[in-house]
Write a protein that holds these residues in place. Structure first.
Motif, PDB file in Angstrom:
ATOM      1  N   LYS A  65       0.833  -1.205   0.000  1.00  0.00           N
ATOM      2  CA  LYS A  65       0.000   0.000   0.000  1.00  0.00           C
ATOM      3  C   LYS A  65       0.868   1.255   0.000  1.00  0.00           C
ATOM      4  O   LYS A  65       0.605   2.203  -0.752  1.00  0.00           O
ATOM      5  N   GLU A  66       1.919   1.269   0.820  1.00  0.00           N
ATOM      6  CA  GLU A  66       2.812   2.425   0.889  1.00  0.00           C
ATOM      7  C   GLU A  66       3.541   2.638  -0.432  1.00  0.00           C
ATOM      8  O   GLU A  66       3.715   3.778  -0.873  1.00  0.00           O
ATOM      9  N   LEU A  67       3.964   1.570  -1.090  1.00  0.00           N
ATOM     10  CA  LEU A  67       4.627   1.681  -2.380  1.00  0.00           C
ATOM     11  C   LEU A  67       3.667   2.242  -3.426  1.00  0.00           C
ATOM     12  O   LEU A  67       4.038   3.095  -4.235  1.00  0.00           O
ATOM     13  N   PHE A  68       2.425   1.774  -3.406  1.00  0.00           N
ATOM     14  CA  PHE A  68       1.414   2.264  -4.340  1.00  0.00           C
ATOM     15  C   PHE A  68       1.198   3.769  -4.134  1.00  0.00           C
ATOM     16  O   PHE A  68       1.139   4.533  -5.098  1.00  0.00           O
ATOM     17  N   LEU A 121       2.169   9.596  -5.784  1.00  0.00           N
ATOM     18  CA  LEU A 121       2.794  10.907  -5.593  1.00  0.00           C
ATOM     19  C   LEU A 121       3.829  11.190  -6.678  1.00  0.00           C
ATOM     20  O   LEU A 121       3.913  12.317  -7.183  1.00  0.00           O
ATOM     21  N   ASP A 122       4.606  10.194  -7.053  1.00  0.00           N
ATOM     22  CA  ASP A 122       5.584  10.365  -8.126  1.00  0.00           C
ATOM     23  C   ASP A 122       4.900  10.757  -9.430  1.00  0.00           C
ATOM     24  O   ASP A 122       5.383  11.628 -10.164  1.00  0.00           O
ATOM     25  N   ILE A 152      -2.584   2.832 -11.484  1.00  0.00           N
ATOM     26  CA  ILE A 152      -2.275   3.980 -10.630  1.00  0.00           C
ATOM     27  C   ILE A 152      -2.956   5.239 -11.168  1.00  0.00           C
ATOM     28  O   ILE A 152      -3.545   6.013 -10.405  1.00  0.00           O
ATOM     29  N   LEU A 153      -2.885   5.443 -12.475  1.00  0.00           N
ATOM     30  CA  LEU A 153      -3.542   6.617 -13.073  1.00  0.00           C
ATOM     31  C   LEU A 153      -5.051   6.572 -12.857  1.00  0.00           C
ATOM     32  O   LEU A 153      -5.675   7.596 -12.541  1.00  0.00           O
ATOM     33  N   THR A 172       7.781   1.572 -15.008  1.00  0.00           N
ATOM     34  CA  THR A 172       6.699   0.797 -14.408  1.00  0.00           C
ATOM     35  C   THR A 172       5.926   0.104 -15.527  1.00  0.00           C
ATOM     36  O   THR A 172       5.680   0.711 -16.570  1.00  0.00           O
ATOM     37  N   PRO A 173       5.532  -1.150 -15.343  1.00  0.00           N
ATOM     38  CA  PRO A 173       4.739  -1.839 -16.369  1.00  0.00           C
ATOM     39  C   PRO A 173       3.461  -1.058 -16.697  1.00  0.00           C
ATOM     40  O   PRO A 173       2.869  -0.427 -15.826  1.00  0.00           O
ATOM     41  N   ILE A 174       3.044  -1.117 -17.939  1.00  0.00           N
ATOM     42  CA  ILE A 174       1.911  -0.314 -18.413  1.00  0.00           C
ATOM     43  C   ILE A 174       0.614  -0.648 -17.676  1.00  0.00           C
ATOM     44  O   ILE A 174      -0.173   0.245 -17.376  1.00  0.00           O
ATOM     45  N   ASP A 175       0.389  -1.929 -17.341  1.00  0.00           N
ATOM     46  CA  ASP A 175      -0.840  -2.278 -16.634  1.00  0.00           C
ATOM     47  C   ASP A 175      -0.857  -1.683 -15.224  1.00  0.00           C
ATOM     48  O   ASP A 175      -1.889  -1.198 -14.755  1.00  0.00           O
TER      49      ASP A 175
END
Length: 143
Positions: A65-68, A73-74, A105-106, A97-100
């Motif tokens: 969760k923290e990485l996500f 934020l990035d 994230i987007l 980062t892989p497209i999926d």
């Protein structure tokens, strides 16, 4: 789901299955012996192992969760640097980062109201930063 996550789940399932099988077999032997101290000790050790395993899974979920959130934020920062607009391909290439995963994230940023999904005149998916006031202030500061 990434390869590492799948591998973690498979390894956890195998380990858990083998551990459960051995535990049941050993408990059966202990019950047959009638030694109550041995049985209680075994059950206590099993409870500690189960609690430890649960804690490991909980920590893994927390780290994920923290990485996500860090990746979110990035991407927001990247959007500010790119005048508020990003494509999934652009983000994937710039963040390695892989497209999926990038799309996930987007989409989460869009669901949260931070970005808006639009389709360009050429038919490309473009995510636009919604907080234009922040974007304008930031662009003024950097020139």
């Amino acid at each position: 789901m990434g390869f590492k996550n799948q591998l973690f789940k498979v390894a956890s399932a195998i380990t858990g299955g083998v551990s459960s099988f051995v535990s049941v077999a050993v408990l059966g032997e202990f019950l047959g012996s009638g030694d109550i101290d041995l049985i209680l000790g075994f059950l206590s050790a099993g409870s500690i192992a189960a609690a430890s395993g649960w804690n490991t899974v909980r920590l893994h979920k927390q780290q994920k969760k923290e990485l996500f959130q860090k990746k979110q934020l990035d991407i927001l920062y990247l959007a500010v640097q790119n005048h508020g607009q990003l494509t999934p391909t652009q983000v994937a290439l710039q963040t390695n980062t892989p497209i999926d995963e990038t799309k996930e994230i987007l989409d989460s940023l869009s669901d949260a109201g931070a970005m808006e999904l639009q389709v360009s005149n050429k038919g490309n998916l473009v995510y636009t930063l919604i907080d234009e006031v922040y974007l304008e202030n930031h662009l003024e500061k950097i020139g």
